[in-house]
Scaffold this motif. Sequence first.
Motif, PDB file in Angstrom:
ATOM      1  N   LEU A  44     -49.462   3.001 -64.462  1.00  8.85           N
ATOM      2  CA  LEU A  44     -50.509   2.086 -64.003  1.00  8.85           C
ATOM      3  C   LEU A  44     -50.144   0.644 -64.352  1.00  8.85           C
ATOM      4  O   LEU A  44     -50.264  -0.262 -63.521  1.00  8.85           O
ATOM      5  CB  LEU A  44     -51.866   2.461 -64.599  1.00  8.85           C
ATOM      6  N   LEU A  45     -49.687   0.419 -65.573  1.00  5.12           N
ATOM      7  CA  LEU A  45     -49.265  -0.923 -65.982  1.00  5.12           C
ATOM      8  C   LEU A  45     -48.113  -1.417 -65.114  1.00  5.12           C
ATOM      9  O   LEU A  45     -48.101  -2.579 -64.684  1.00  5.12           O
ATOM     10  CB  LEU A  45     -48.859  -0.934 -67.455  1.00  5.12           C
ATOM     11  N   LEU A  46     -47.136  -0.557 -64.857  1.00  4.82           N
ATOM     12  CA  LEU A  46     -46.006  -0.934 -64.019  1.00  4.82           C
ATOM     13  C   LEU A  46     -46.467  -1.305 -62.611  1.00  4.82           C
ATOM     14  O   LEU A  46     -46.057  -2.332 -62.065  1.00  4.82           O
ATOM     15  CB  LEU A  46     -44.987   0.210 -63.937  1.00  4.82           C
ATOM     16  N   LEU A  47     -47.311  -0.477 -62.031  1.00  2.59           N
ATOM     17  CA  LEU A  47     -47.792  -0.755 -60.687  1.00  2.59           C
ATOM     18  C   LEU A  47     -48.607  -2.045 -60.638  1.00  2.59           C
ATOM     19  O   LEU A  47     -48.467  -2.841 -59.703  1.00  2.59           O
ATOM     20  CB  LEU A  47     -48.608   0.425 -60.158  1.00  2.59           C
ATOM     21  N   CYS A  48     -49.450  -2.257 -61.637  1.00  3.58           N
ATOM     22  CA  CYS A  48     -50.242  -3.495 -61.686  1.00  3.58           C
ATOM     23  C   CYS A  48     -49.323  -4.711 -61.758  1.00  3.58           C
ATOM     24  O   CYS A  48     -49.520  -5.686 -61.021  1.00  3.58           O
ATOM     25  CB  CYS A  48     -51.181  -3.490 -62.878  1.00  3.58           C
TER      26      CYS A  48
END
Length: 104
Positions: free
Chosen positions: A31-35
Amino acid sequence: MPRTVIDVDRLKEAAGEAVAALKLMANEDRLLLLCQLSQGEMCVGDLEAQLGIRQPTLSQQLGVLRNEGVLGTRREGKNIFYSVADPSLVKILAVLYRIYCPKE
């Protein structure tokens, strides 16, 4: 106020797609990577510095996202730059950001 009529057949077809997208985002590191990548392309070193995700975990989670076809890549010399290739994920991430990261 009139109720919206839901196309149940279309809902059943789309449910699998939605579940797959939500499963991808159900991991904190992914999720952090995608954000972060929804803001523009970045290389691994920059992602590691920005997010504090250690190299082995970072590579593993980028691999998962790449295998699922939601990331695009571009090579420049020795660096590989990643970006979100699925526009629907960017829309979902924007909604999540508005809900969970509101301005004070």
